[in-house]
Design a protein around this motif. Structure first.
Motif, PDB file in Angstrom:
ATOM      1  N   ASP A  82      29.193  28.363  48.579  1.00 43.04           N
ATOM      2  CA  ASP A  82      29.566  27.060  48.043  1.00 43.04           C
ATOM      3  C   ASP A  82      31.028  27.271  47.421  1.00 43.04           C
ATOM      4  OD1 ASP A  82      29.357  28.870  45.820  1.00 43.04           O
ATOM      5  OD2 ASP A  82      27.670  27.616  44.936  1.00 43.04           O
ATOM      6  N   GLY A  83      31.479  28.268  47.839  1.00 46.46           N
ATOM      7  CA  GLY A  83      33.030  28.538  47.298  1.00 46.46           C
ATOM      8  C   GLY A  83      33.301  29.163  45.745  1.00 46.46           C
ATOM      9  N   ALA A  84      32.004  29.178  45.024  1.00 45.85           N
ATOM     10  CA  ALA A  84      32.087  29.457  43.624  1.00 45.85           C
ATOM     11  C   ALA A  84      32.502  30.812  43.597  1.00 45.85           C
ATOM     12  CB  ALA A  84      30.750  29.257  42.943  1.00 45.85           C
ATOM     13  N   LEU A  85      33.281  31.356  42.400  1.00 45.45           N
ATOM     14  CA  LEU A  85      33.417  32.564  42.391  1.00 45.45           C
ATOM     15  C   LEU A  85      33.088  33.016  40.930  1.00 45.45           C
ATOM     16  CD1 LEU A  85      37.398  32.685  43.005  1.00 45.45           C
ATOM     17  CD2 LEU A  85      35.913  33.150  44.618  1.00 45.45           C
ATOM     18  N   TYR A  86      32.518  34.547  41.189  1.00 43.21           N
ATOM     19  CA  TYR A  86      32.395  35.013  39.560  1.00 43.21           C
ATOM     20  C   TYR A  86      33.403  36.172  39.292  1.00 43.21           C
ATOM     21  CZ  TYR A  86      30.114  39.263  41.707  1.00 43.21           C
ATOM     22  OH  TYR A  86      29.975  40.355  42.612  1.00 43.21           O
ATOM     23  N   GLU A  87      33.779  36.083  37.971  1.00 43.20           N
ATOM     24  CA  GLU A  87      34.954  36.842  37.498  1.00 43.20           C
ATOM     25  C   GLU A  87      34.402  38.233  36.829  1.00 43.20           C
ATOM     26  OE1 GLU A  87      38.008  36.203  37.581  1.00 43.20           O
ATOM     27  OE2 GLU A  87      37.463  33.926  38.367  1.00 43.20           O
ATOM     28  N   ILE A  88      34.942  39.238  37.099  1.00 48.17           N
ATOM     29  CA  ILE A  88      34.647  40.712  36.788  1.00 48.17           C
ATOM     30  C   ILE A  88      35.851  41.031  35.973  1.00 48.17           C
ATOM     31  CG2 ILE A  88      33.943  42.918  37.341  1.00 48.17           C
ATOM     32  CD1 ILE A  88      33.030  42.130  40.183  1.00 48.17           C
ATOM     33  N   PRO A  89      35.688  41.362  34.684  1.00 52.99           N
ATOM     34  CA  PRO A  89      36.838  41.754  33.808  1.00 52.99           C
ATOM     35  C   PRO A  89      37.335  43.421  34.506  1.00 52.99           C
ATOM     36  CG  PRO A  89      35.082  41.141  32.426  1.00 52.99           C
ATOM     37  CD  PRO A  89      34.481  41.091  33.831  1.00 52.99           C
ATOM     38  N   VAL A  90      38.490  43.695  33.981  1.00 53.40           N
ATOM     39  CA  VAL A  90      38.822  44.998  34.269  1.00 53.40           C
ATOM     40  C   VAL A  90      38.171  46.112  33.906  1.00 53.40           C
ATOM     41  CG1 VAL A  90      41.025  46.360  34.166  1.00 53.40           C
ATOM     42  CG2 VAL A  90      41.234  43.985  34.327  1.00 53.40           C
ATOM     43  N   ILE A 110      34.800  46.529  36.180  1.00 53.26           N
ATOM     44  CA  ILE A 110      34.833  46.791  37.746  1.00 53.26           C
ATOM     45  C   ILE A 110      34.070  47.846  38.133  1.00 53.26           C
ATOM     46  CG2 ILE A 110      36.280  47.193  39.477  1.00 53.26           C
ATOM     47  CD1 ILE A 110      38.453  45.535  38.406  1.00 53.26           C
ATOM     48  N   LEU A 111      34.221  49.083  37.366  1.00 47.72           N
ATOM     49  CA  LEU A 111      33.452  50.195  37.933  1.00 47.72           C
ATOM     50  C   LEU A 111      32.073  50.341  37.803  1.00 47.72           C
ATOM     51  CD1 LEU A 111      36.059  52.962  36.667  1.00 47.72           C
ATOM     52  CD2 LEU A 111      36.005  52.232  38.732  1.00 47.72           C
ATOM     53  N   ASP A 112      31.370  49.616  36.885  1.00 41.18           N
ATOM     54  CA  ASP A 112      30.147  49.506  36.503  1.00 41.18           C
ATOM     55  C   ASP A 112      29.406  48.320  37.055  1.00 41.18           C
ATOM     56  OD1 ASP A 112      30.514  51.822  35.149  1.00 41.18           O
ATOM     57  OD2 ASP A 112      31.133  51.023  33.330  1.00 41.18           O
ATOM     58  N   ASP A 113      30.123  47.385  37.745  1.00 39.97           N
ATOM     59  CA  ASP A 113      29.489  46.255  38.219  1.00 39.97           C
ATOM     60  C   ASP A 113      28.680  46.347  39.417  1.00 39.97           C
ATOM     61  OD1 ASP A 113      29.836  43.030  37.585  1.00 39.97           O
ATOM     62  OD2 ASP A 113      29.734  43.382  39.619  1.00 39.97           O
ATOM     63  N   ALA A 152      50.556  39.668  41.908  1.00 42.05           N
ATOM     64  CA  ALA A 152      51.829  40.596  41.468  1.00 42.05           C
ATOM     65  C   ALA A 152      51.251  41.427  40.147  1.00 42.05           C
ATOM     66  CB  ALA A 152      52.967  39.910  41.300  1.00 42.05           C
ATOM     67  N   ASN A 153      50.534  41.102  39.454  1.00 43.03           N
ATOM     68  CA  ASN A 153      49.971  41.555  38.028  1.00 43.03           C
ATOM     69  C   ASN A 153      48.596  42.153  38.073  1.00 43.03           C
ATOM     70  OD1 ASN A 153      48.396  39.397  38.252  1.00 43.03           O
ATOM     71  ND2 ASN A 153      49.141  38.446  36.291  1.00 43.03           N
ATOM     72  N   GLY A 154      48.055  42.194  39.598  1.00 45.86           N
ATOM     73  CA  GLY A 154      46.824  42.879  39.660  1.00 45.86           C
ATOM     74  C   GLY A 154      46.533  43.988  40.064  1.00 45.86           C
ATOM     75  N   LEU A 155      47.499  44.921  39.972  1.00 50.17           N
ATOM     76  CA  LEU A 155      47.253  46.572  40.567  1.00 50.17           C
ATOM     77  C   LEU A 155      46.362  47.189  39.936  1.00 50.17           C
ATOM     78  CD1 LEU A 155      51.416  47.347  41.013  1.00 50.17           C
ATOM     79  CD2 LEU A 155      49.588  46.683  42.585  1.00 50.17           C
ATOM     80  N   GLU A 156      46.316  47.188  38.613  1.00 51.61           N
ATOM     81  CA  GLU A 156      45.094  47.901  37.896  1.00 51.61           C
ATOM     82  C   GLU A 156      43.879  47.335  38.324  1.00 51.61           C
ATOM     83  OE1 GLU A 156      43.572  49.173  33.371  1.00 51.61           O
ATOM     84  OE2 GLU A 156      45.124  47.658  33.555  1.00 51.61           O
ATOM     85  N   SER A 157      43.430  46.065  38.604  1.00 55.54           N
ATOM     86  CA  SER A 157      42.221  45.906  39.148  1.00 55.54           C
ATOM     87  C   SER A 157      41.897  46.211  40.619  1.00 55.54           C
ATOM     88  CB  SER A 157      42.189  44.328  39.115  1.00 55.54           C
ATOM     89  OG  SER A 157      42.457  43.583  37.766  1.00 55.54           O
ATOM     90  N   ALA A 158      43.001  46.241  41.393  1.00 50.88           N
ATOM     91  CA  ALA A 158      43.159  46.557  42.738  1.00 50.88           C
ATOM     92  C   ALA A 158      42.702  48.306  42.719  1.00 50.88           C
ATOM     93  CB  ALA A 158      44.182  46.259  43.487  1.00 50.88           C
ATOM     94  N   PHE A 159      43.293  49.040  41.913  1.00 53.26           N
ATOM     95  CA  PHE A 159      43.205  50.445  41.927  1.00 53.26           C
ATOM     96  C   PHE A 159      41.583  50.702  41.507  1.00 53.26           C
ATOM     97  CE2 PHE A 159      42.941  54.321  39.454  1.00 53.26           C
ATOM     98  CZ  PHE A 159      43.545  55.374  40.640  1.00 53.26           C
ATOM     99  N   LEU A 160      41.065  49.963  40.456  1.00 56.62           N
ATOM    100  CA  LEU A 160      39.718  50.135  40.152  1.00 56.62           C
ATOM    101  C   LEU A 160      38.906  49.678  41.274  1.00 56.62           C
ATOM    102  CD1 LEU A 160      39.946  48.877  36.539  1.00 56.62           C
ATOM    103  CD2 LEU A 160      39.642  51.391  37.456  1.00 56.62           C
ATOM    104  N   PHE A 161      39.138  48.592  42.039  1.00 54.78           N
ATOM    105  CA  PHE A 161      38.244  48.130  42.965  1.00 54.78           C
ATOM    106  C   PHE A 161      38.162  49.214  44.214  1.00 54.78           C
ATOM    107  CE2 PHE A 161      38.326  46.012  47.151  1.00 54.78           C
ATOM    108  CZ  PHE A 161      36.968  45.512  47.260  1.00 54.78           C
ATOM    109  N   GLU A 162      39.271  49.732  44.510  1.00 49.07           N
ATOM    110  CA  GLU A 162      39.419  50.837  45.522  1.00 49.07           C
ATOM    111  C   GLU A 162      38.248  51.934  45.290  1.00 49.07           C
ATOM    112  OE1 GLU A 162      40.933  51.322  48.280  1.00 49.07           O
ATOM    113  OE2 GLU A 162      41.843  49.201  48.234  1.00 49.07           O
ATOM    114  N   ALA A 163      37.918  52.406  44.021  1.00 50.21           N
ATOM    115  CA  ALA A 163      37.056  53.330  43.553  1.00 50.21           C
ATOM    116  C   ALA A 163      35.545  52.716  43.952  1.00 50.21           C
ATOM    117  CB  ALA A 163      37.178  53.666  42.339  1.00 50.21           C
ATOM    118  N   VAL A 164      35.273  51.640  43.844  1.00 55.78           N
ATOM    119  CA  VAL A 164      34.070  51.059  44.036  1.00 55.78           C
ATOM    120  C   VAL A 164      34.009  50.727  45.567  1.00 55.78           C
ATOM    121  CG1 VAL A 164      32.565  49.150  43.787  1.00 55.78           C
ATOM    122  CG2 VAL A 164      33.937  49.851  41.908  1.00 55.78           C
ATOM    123  N   ALA A 165      35.115  50.298  46.186  1.00 56.84           N
ATOM    124  CA  ALA A 165      34.900  50.306  47.411  1.00 56.84           C
ATOM    125  C   ALA A 165      34.795  51.380  48.339  1.00 56.84           C
ATOM    126  CB  ALA A 165      36.033  49.246  47.869  1.00 56.84           C
ATOM    127  N   ALA A 166      35.485  52.464  47.913  1.00 62.32           N
ATOM    128  CA  ALA A 166      35.326  53.822  48.818  1.00 62.32           C
ATOM    129  C   ALA A 166      33.994  54.415  48.700  1.00 62.32           C
ATOM    130  CB  ALA A 166      36.377  54.817  47.778  1.00 62.32           C
TER     131      ALA A 166
END
Length: 149
Positions: A82-90, A93-96, A119-133
């Protein structure tokens, strides 16, 4: 008298002793080490382009599961179509568990995942990489949006 004795000392040094210059030895030693290393580095770089793996093109956005990383955290599709998003705070991220489960499902079904990094999401992307790995698919297509400040 003084002239003869110093002349004799110079002759003794020239005949019996070999003089070494420590700085010249150091310079020659460094050259003997650095020149072969430079030669090896230059020779090994010639075939480098043969071994670089060609990047696969990113799937179209319509076919991909797009996660957006910004300063607030991650915006993840709910998976219901349905295109809805859920937000995960910084900080979460590691515990979601929902994010980990969603990434495992995408990996198990061999479905593509795209990460858009604001442009301001580098910290979120870095934390996401740990979960994605740990839970994500083998490849994730990343796109940086906007210039870094």
């Amino acid at each position: 008298m003084w002239g003869n004795s110093s002349r004799k000392d110079d002759e003794d040094e020239a005949v019996g002793a070999v003089s070494f210059d420590p700085f010249a030895d150091l310079l020659l030693g460094l050259i003997a080490i650095v020149v072969p290393i430079i030669g090896l580095l230059l020779a090994s770089g010639n075939g480098l382009s043969d071994h670089i793996e060609k990047a696969q093109p990113a799937p179209p956005v319509e076919e991909s599961f797009v996660i957006v990383a910004d300063a607030r955290g991650l915006s993840v599709p709910n998976g219901l179509g349905d295109g809805a998003l859920y937000e995960i705070p910084v900080g979460a991220i590691l515990d979601d568990e929902n994010l980990a489960r969603t990434l495992r499902e995408r990996r198990d079904n061999a479905e593509p995942v795209s990460l858009r990094i604001e442009a301001n999401g580098l910290e979120s992307a870095f934390l996401f990489e740990a979960v994605a790995a740990q839970h994500g698919p083998a490849s994730i297509f990343q796109t940086r949006i906007g210039a870094l400040p």
